[in-house]
Design a protein around this motif. Structure first.
Motif, PDB file in Angstrom:
ATOM      1  N   PRO B  73      10.387-124.714 -53.516  1.00  0.00           N
ATOM      2  CA  PRO B  73      11.082-124.424 -52.321  1.00  0.00           C
ATOM      3  C   PRO B  73      10.108-124.734 -51.098  1.00  0.00           C
ATOM      4  O   PRO B  73       9.266-124.745 -50.816  1.00  0.00           O
ATOM      5  CB  PRO B  73      11.396-123.000 -52.228  1.00  0.00           C
ATOM      6  N   VAL B  74      10.987-125.602 -50.271  1.00  0.00           N
ATOM      7  CA  VAL B  74      10.285-126.104 -48.808  1.00  0.00           C
ATOM      8  C   VAL B  74      11.213-125.867 -47.753  1.00  0.00           C
ATOM      9  O   VAL B  74      12.425-125.784 -47.902  1.00  0.00           O
ATOM     10  CB  VAL B  74      10.154-127.623 -49.087  1.00  0.00           C
ATOM     11  N   THR B  75      10.555-125.248 -46.770  1.00  0.00           N
ATOM     12  CA  THR B  75      11.214-124.819 -45.563  1.00  0.00           C
ATOM     13  C   THR B  75      10.864-125.840 -44.575  1.00  0.00           C
ATOM     14  O   THR B  75       9.670-125.946 -44.017  1.00  0.00           O
ATOM     15  CB  THR B  75      11.238-123.391 -44.931  1.00  0.00           C
ATOM     16  N   TYR B  76      12.241-126.510 -43.859  1.00  0.00           N
ATOM     17  CA  TYR B  76      11.945-127.528 -42.795  1.00  0.00           C
ATOM     18  C   TYR B  76      12.373-126.857 -41.533  1.00  0.00           C
ATOM     19  O   TYR B  76      13.355-126.082 -41.533  1.00  0.00           O
ATOM     20  CB  TYR B  76      12.636-128.851 -43.180  1.00  0.00           C
ATOM     21  N   VAL B  77      11.478-127.155 -40.422  1.00  0.00           N
ATOM     22  CA  VAL B  77      12.140-126.541 -39.190  1.00  0.00           C
ATOM     23  C   VAL B  77      12.178-127.671 -38.031  1.00  0.00           C
ATOM     24  O   VAL B  77      11.372-128.835 -38.373  1.00  0.00           O
ATOM     25  CB  VAL B  77      10.981-125.686 -38.515  1.00  0.00           C
ATOM     26  N   ALA B  78      13.188-127.698 -37.205  1.00  0.00           N
ATOM     27  CA  ALA B  78      13.218-128.707 -36.225  1.00  0.00           C
ATOM     28  C   ALA B  78      14.095-128.037 -35.044  1.00  0.00           C
ATOM     29  O   ALA B  78      14.741-126.859 -35.194  1.00  0.00           O
ATOM     30  CB  ALA B  78      14.217-129.758 -36.767  1.00  0.00           C
ATOM     31  N   LEU B  79      13.814-128.549 -33.813  1.00  0.00           N
ATOM     32  CA  LEU B  79      14.616-128.175 -32.802  1.00  0.00           C
ATOM     33  C   LEU B  79      16.058-128.709 -32.751  1.00  0.00           C
ATOM     34  O   LEU B  79      16.421-129.743 -33.254  1.00  0.00           O
ATOM     35  CB  LEU B  79      14.187-128.772 -31.471  1.00  0.00           C
ATOM     36  N   THR B  80      17.052-127.998 -32.434  1.00  0.00           N
ATOM     37  CA  THR B  80      18.581-128.673 -32.570  1.00  0.00           C
ATOM     38  C   THR B  80      18.585-129.343 -30.893  1.00  0.00           C
ATOM     39  O   THR B  80      17.779-129.181 -30.240  1.00  0.00           O
ATOM     40  CB  THR B  80      19.654-127.188 -32.312  1.00  0.00           C
ATOM     41  N   PRO B  81      19.796-129.929 -30.884  1.00  0.00           N
ATOM     42  CA  PRO B  81      20.098-130.625 -29.542  1.00  0.00           C
ATOM     43  C   PRO B  81      19.834-129.766 -28.339  1.00  0.00           C
ATOM     44  O   PRO B  81      19.327-129.979 -27.459  1.00  0.00           O
ATOM     45  CB  PRO B  81      21.128-131.470 -29.653  1.00  0.00           C
ATOM     46  N   LEU B  82      20.601-128.460 -28.840  1.00  0.00           N
ATOM     47  CA  LEU B  82      20.624-127.304 -27.531  1.00  0.00           C
ATOM     48  C   LEU B  82      19.129-127.095 -27.168  1.00  0.00           C
ATOM     49  O   LEU B  82      18.845-126.991 -26.196  1.00  0.00           O
ATOM     50  CB  LEU B  82      21.428-126.171 -28.088  1.00  0.00           C
ATOM     51  N   GLY B  83      18.298-126.839 -28.398  1.00  0.00           N
ATOM     52  CA  GLY B  83      17.025-126.428 -28.064  1.00  0.00           C
ATOM     53  C   GLY B  83      16.208-127.221 -27.378  1.00  0.00           C
ATOM     54  O   GLY B  83      15.174-127.065 -26.458  1.00  0.00           O
ATOM     55  N   ARG B  84      16.302-128.751 -27.595  1.00  0.00           N
ATOM     56  CA  ARG B  84      16.003-129.790 -26.968  1.00  0.00           C
ATOM     57  C   ARG B  84      16.117-129.677 -25.437  1.00  0.00           C
ATOM     58  O   ARG B  84      15.328-129.849 -24.455  1.00  0.00           O
ATOM     59  CB  ARG B  84      16.072-131.399 -27.354  1.00  0.00           C
ATOM     60  N   ARG B  85      17.336-129.620 -25.227  1.00  0.00           N
ATOM     61  CA  ARG B  85      17.813-129.363 -23.732  1.00  0.00           C
ATOM     62  C   ARG B  85      17.208-128.370 -22.968  1.00  0.00           C
ATOM     63  O   ARG B  85      16.840-128.530 -21.762  1.00  0.00           O
ATOM     64  CB  ARG B  85      19.474-129.634 -23.714  1.00  0.00           C
ATOM     65  N   ALA B  86      17.130-127.090 -23.753  1.00  0.00           N
ATOM     66  CA  ALA B  86      16.821-126.037 -23.181  1.00  0.00           C
ATOM     67  C   ALA B  86      15.390-125.979 -22.803  1.00  0.00           C
ATOM     68  O   ALA B  86      14.803-125.485 -21.774  1.00  0.00           O
ATOM     69  CB  ALA B  86      16.891-124.685 -24.025  1.00  0.00           C
ATOM     70  N   PHE B  87      14.628-126.806 -23.671  1.00  0.00           N
ATOM     71  CA  PHE B  87      13.175-126.852 -23.380  1.00  0.00           C
ATOM     72  C   PHE B  87      12.898-127.784 -22.312  1.00  0.00           C
ATOM     73  O   PHE B  87      12.145-127.613 -21.243  1.00  0.00           O
ATOM     74  CB  PHE B  87      12.406-127.407 -24.476  1.00  0.00           C
ATOM     75  N   GLU B  88      13.876-128.847 -22.197  1.00  0.00           N
ATOM     76  CA  GLU B  88      13.580-129.726 -20.777  1.00  0.00           C
ATOM     77  C   GLU B  88      13.891-128.964 -19.603  1.00  0.00           C
ATOM     78  O   GLU B  88      13.455-129.249 -18.652  1.00  0.00           O
ATOM     79  CB  GLU B  88      14.606-130.939 -21.129  1.00  0.00           C
ATOM     80  N   ALA B  89      15.124-128.399 -19.912  1.00  0.00           N
ATOM     81  CA  ALA B  89      15.596-127.407 -18.556  1.00  0.00           C
ATOM     82  C   ALA B  89      14.466-126.487 -18.164  1.00  0.00           C
ATOM     83  O   ALA B  89      14.039-126.258 -16.981  1.00  0.00           O
ATOM     84  CB  ALA B  89      16.751-126.679 -18.951  1.00  0.00           C
ATOM     85  N   TYR B  90      13.759-125.945 -18.919  1.00  0.00           N
ATOM     86  CA  TYR B  90      12.446-124.855 -18.841  1.00  0.00           C
ATOM     87  C   TYR B  90      11.585-125.603 -18.084  1.00  0.00           C
ATOM     88  O   TYR B  90      11.104-125.229 -17.266  1.00  0.00           O
ATOM     89  CB  TYR B  90      12.027-124.316 -20.244  1.00  0.00           C
ATOM     90  N   THR B  91      10.932-126.824 -18.629  1.00  0.00           N
ATOM     91  CA  THR B  91       9.834-127.514 -18.024  1.00  0.00           C
ATOM     92  C   THR B  91      10.491-127.899 -16.629  1.00  0.00           C
ATOM     93  O   THR B  91       9.431-127.917 -15.666  1.00  0.00           O
ATOM     94  CB  THR B  91       9.313-128.637 -18.716  1.00  0.00           C
ATOM     95  N   GLU B  92      11.480-128.400 -16.413  1.00  0.00           N
ATOM     96  CA  GLU B  92      12.024-128.656 -15.275  1.00  0.00           C
ATOM     97  C   GLU B  92      12.117-127.575 -14.211  1.00  0.00           C
ATOM     98  O   GLU B  92      11.632-127.642 -12.966  1.00  0.00           O
ATOM     99  CB  GLU B  92      13.530-129.355 -15.323  1.00  0.00           C
ATOM    100  N   GLY B  93      12.448-126.683 -14.783  1.00  0.00           N
ATOM    101  CA  GLY B  93      12.472-125.012 -13.990  1.00  0.00           C
ATOM    102  C   GLY B  93      10.924-124.715 -13.414  1.00  0.00           C
ATOM    103  O   GLY B  93      10.936-124.384 -12.261  1.00  0.00           O
ATOM    104  N   LEU B  94      10.121-125.013 -14.406  1.00  0.00           N
ATOM    105  CA  LEU B  94       8.660-124.581 -13.762  1.00  0.00           C
ATOM    106  C   LEU B  94       8.074-125.518 -12.985  1.00  0.00           C
ATOM    107  O   LEU B  94       7.601-124.957 -12.040  1.00  0.00           O
ATOM    108  CB  LEU B  94       7.701-124.923 -15.164  1.00  0.00           C
TER     109      LEU B  94
END
Lengths: 203, 105
Positions: B73-94
């Motif tokens: 069993p292998v577990t893969y993790v990735a950002l969703t498009p929503l997560g990527r946008r949220a992270f961009e919005a967060y850094t812009e907010g900072l």
């Protein structure tokens, strides 16, 4: 919210930048290192061969320098690629495997074409030397052009175009001038891009 | 308890989750990273990482894929498009909070 998560905006931004730099160091491919290794192999290896042809240094020494630096330059991108691909699946990995293996395929095919043509033509040592220098520079140039298109990297495109110009120049220069073209135009071009990447990453 | 920075996304604005988001944001689009490799890169315990990943998954920022490779069993993790946008919005907010010179206004 959890207490440990209380960050000021400045701390938060510093954390993001620090973390990005650390990840790039631990997981990213460092093209400046790969280009440095190849640039030095070309500059000192082929520069050494030029000096050997002038009788300044023994030919064995030039061969050893090119062999040793070439081996480092060959292994480094493989190590970097394997490290970057560890635990990753997806388009980046596929592109990386295709691009990395394309270098190997292109140089293997070129080696077979060159050696068999040289044998069939019973080419003189001068022609053999010119065929090797021009075809190697051309293959490397095309690979840099491909890399530039894959990663939308204009400076890398310029290096690719410069290597293609160098391929033509190496034939026009004749022997032993072709070794100077390999050392300074080829090696110099790769070192220039390596330096540019270092400066760009510090800004 | 009051939130000192109400403009910033509280899901991301916590040290451990921010580090997870930064790590995943360095992946290319549609790329995924295995759980153990992410854990190794972040130097976090499996339990701690799982906890934070669950919060990010609940917010829809992270996608967790469980699969099998050679029967392991292998577990893969990735950002969703929503997560990527949220992270961009967060850094812009900072950056907006810090002003153009990177100092508090």
């Amino acid at each position: 919210m959890d207490r440990e998560g209380e960050l000021s905006p400045a701390e938060s931004l510093a954390l993001i930048e620090g973390q990005r730099a650390e990840l790039r160091r631990r997981r990213g491919i460092r093209p400046e290192l790969i280009l440095l290794a190849w640039g030095l192999a070309y500059l000192l290896g082929f520069g050494g061969f030029y000096l050997a042809l002038q009788g300044v240094v023994p030919e064995v020494l030039a061969g050893l320098v090119l062999g040793a630096l070439g081996a480092v330059a060959l292994v480094l991108p493989i190590v970097e690629g394997v490290r970057a691909a560890r635990g990753v699946r997806g388009p980046s990995r596929t592109v990386g495997v295709m691009y990395g293996s394309a270098w190997g395929l292109a140089f293997c095919a070129n080696a077979i074409v060159q050696t068999s043509l040289q044998r069939q033509l019973a080419a003189s040592p001068e022609i053999v030397s010119l065929m090797w220098s021009s075809s190697s520079l051309a293959v490397a140039g095309l690979m840099y052009l491909a890399g530039a298109m894959l990663w939308r990297d204009v400076p890398q495109y310029l290096l690719g175009a410069w290597m293609l110009v160098s391929a033509a120049l190496s034939v026009l220069a004749g022997v032993p001038g072709n070794f100077l073209v390999l050392a300074f135009a080829g090696g110099g071009g790769m070192l220039a891009l390596s330096g540019y990447y270092v400066i760009r990453s510090r800004r | 308890m009051t939130q000192p920075w109400p403009e910033l996304d509280p899901v991301i604005h916590a040290q451990a989750r921010l580090r997870v988001m930064v790590a995943l944001s360095t992946l290319g689009p549609k790329d995924q990273l295995t759980f153990p490799r992410l854990q190794q890169l972040l130097d976090m315990t499996a339990g701690n990482l799982s906890t934070h990943l669950r919060k990010l998954e609940e917010a829809g920022y992270v996608e967790i894929t469980k699969t099998h490779e050679r029967r392991t069993p292998v577990t893969y993790v990735a950002l969703t498009p929503l997560g990527r946008r949220a992270f961009e919005a967060y850094t812009e907010g900072l950056r907006a909070l810090l002003g153009p010179r990177g100092e508090p206004p």
